[in-house]
Design a protein around this motif. Structure first.
Motif: not given
Length: 296
Positions: A31-47
């Motif tokens: 609920e909290i960490v996932l939105p933050i790290i996606k908002g920073l620009g990270y995903s399950a895919n490279k790069p």
């Protein structure tokens, strides 16, 4: 500043959930960490990849003459072009993320021979803290409800395009100087909502100051300094911890009293005006804002 819409990556999260005993570490992650790290620009895919729960062999463990494989597992490792950049460990809302074994554990992940990341962070849903492996004190520490104020700073350090940059920790622009250059003067009344108070320092017998590291205006992040007199300090009663308030109230006539709140930021709405006197230290020139009233 009021007219600018500040980016709130957790806008729809109900912080009352943190008081529910069923809201544990796994809920913090989703609920909290996932939105933050996606908002920073990270995903399950490279790069710019999120790697969850990677097994790392503990480098310090041996029993007798035999090495024993003991694994340590960071919650999140972030890689940019296959190079580890930083790690994040999620904790339940009841766990401490400042000056605790959890910090030591996260540090051990970051310096692991397979990682060697520059930054490590922890989040327990209520707070977020970011460290550099080169510094003992946190680079950033804030309550999650204050994340809109810190979001641009966080991106400036942890986004994929910045995380390896040597410029990510440079000093930010001073807000007082910026407003002065825009033409604001001492007759302009400024309202700043939800200023995070993490520190108060006595400058002299009747003058105090608050430093804020993440004031965002028009998508640019500034450092802000708020100076104020004893009458305004008294308006903080009940809004900051009593022991810190009493320490400042019984200030020294000579010397300085400095109070820090390492465990959380206390949010206040303030009214202020442009200061008139430039200040200087060994690293920067800045213009403090004159805090005239605590609103809430």
């Amino acid at each position: 500043m009021n007219s600018h819409k500040i980016n709130n990556i957790l806008e729809h999260f109900d912080y009352r959930l943190l008081e529910n005993p069923e809201f544990k570490e796994d809920s913090v992650r989703e609920e909290i960490v996932l939105p933050i790290i996606k908002g920073l620009g990270y995903s399950a895919n490279k790069p710019n990849q999120i790697i969850r729960s990677r097994n790392l062999i503990h480098p310090f463990v041996a029993i007798g003459s035999q090495k024993k494989k003991i694994y340590i597992i960071p919650d999140y490792l972030f890689e940019v072009n296959d190079k580890p950049s930083w790690i994040l460990d999620a904790k339940s809302p009841t766990e401490s993320i400042i000056k605790s074994k959890n910090v030591e554990q996260a540090y051990s992940y970051a310096i692991h021979p397979e990682i060697r990341a520059r930054f490590f962070s922890l989040c327990n849903g209520k707070e977020f803290v970011l460290y550099s492996v080169d510094n003992f004190e946190p680079l950033m520490h804030f309550q999650m409800q204050a994340i809109p104020l810190y979001w641009e700073n966080l991106k400036a350090i942890l986004s994929p395009k910045n995380v390896f940059s040597t410029n990510s920790l440079e000093y930010k622009k001073d807000l007082g100087l910026h407003l002065k250059r825009l033409g604001f003067d001492k007759n302009t009344i400024l309202i700043f909502p939800q200023i995070p108070v993490t520190n108060i320092t006595q400058l002299d017998n009747d003058m105090f100051t608050i430093n804020v590291g993440g004031a965002t205006l028009n998508e640019t992040t500034y450092v802000a300094t708020f100076d104020f007199h004893l009458d305004v300090l008294k308006q903080l009663k009940g809004k900051i911890p009593d022991d810190g308030f009493e320490m400042l109230l019984t200030r020294k006539k000579e010397g300085r009293v400095a109070v820090r709140f390492p465990d959380r930021a206390y949010m206040v709405d303030v009214e202020c005006e442009i200061g008139q006197k430039l200040e200087e230290n060994d690293k920067e020139i800045f213009l403090p804002l004159k805090l005239t009233r605590i609103i809430n």
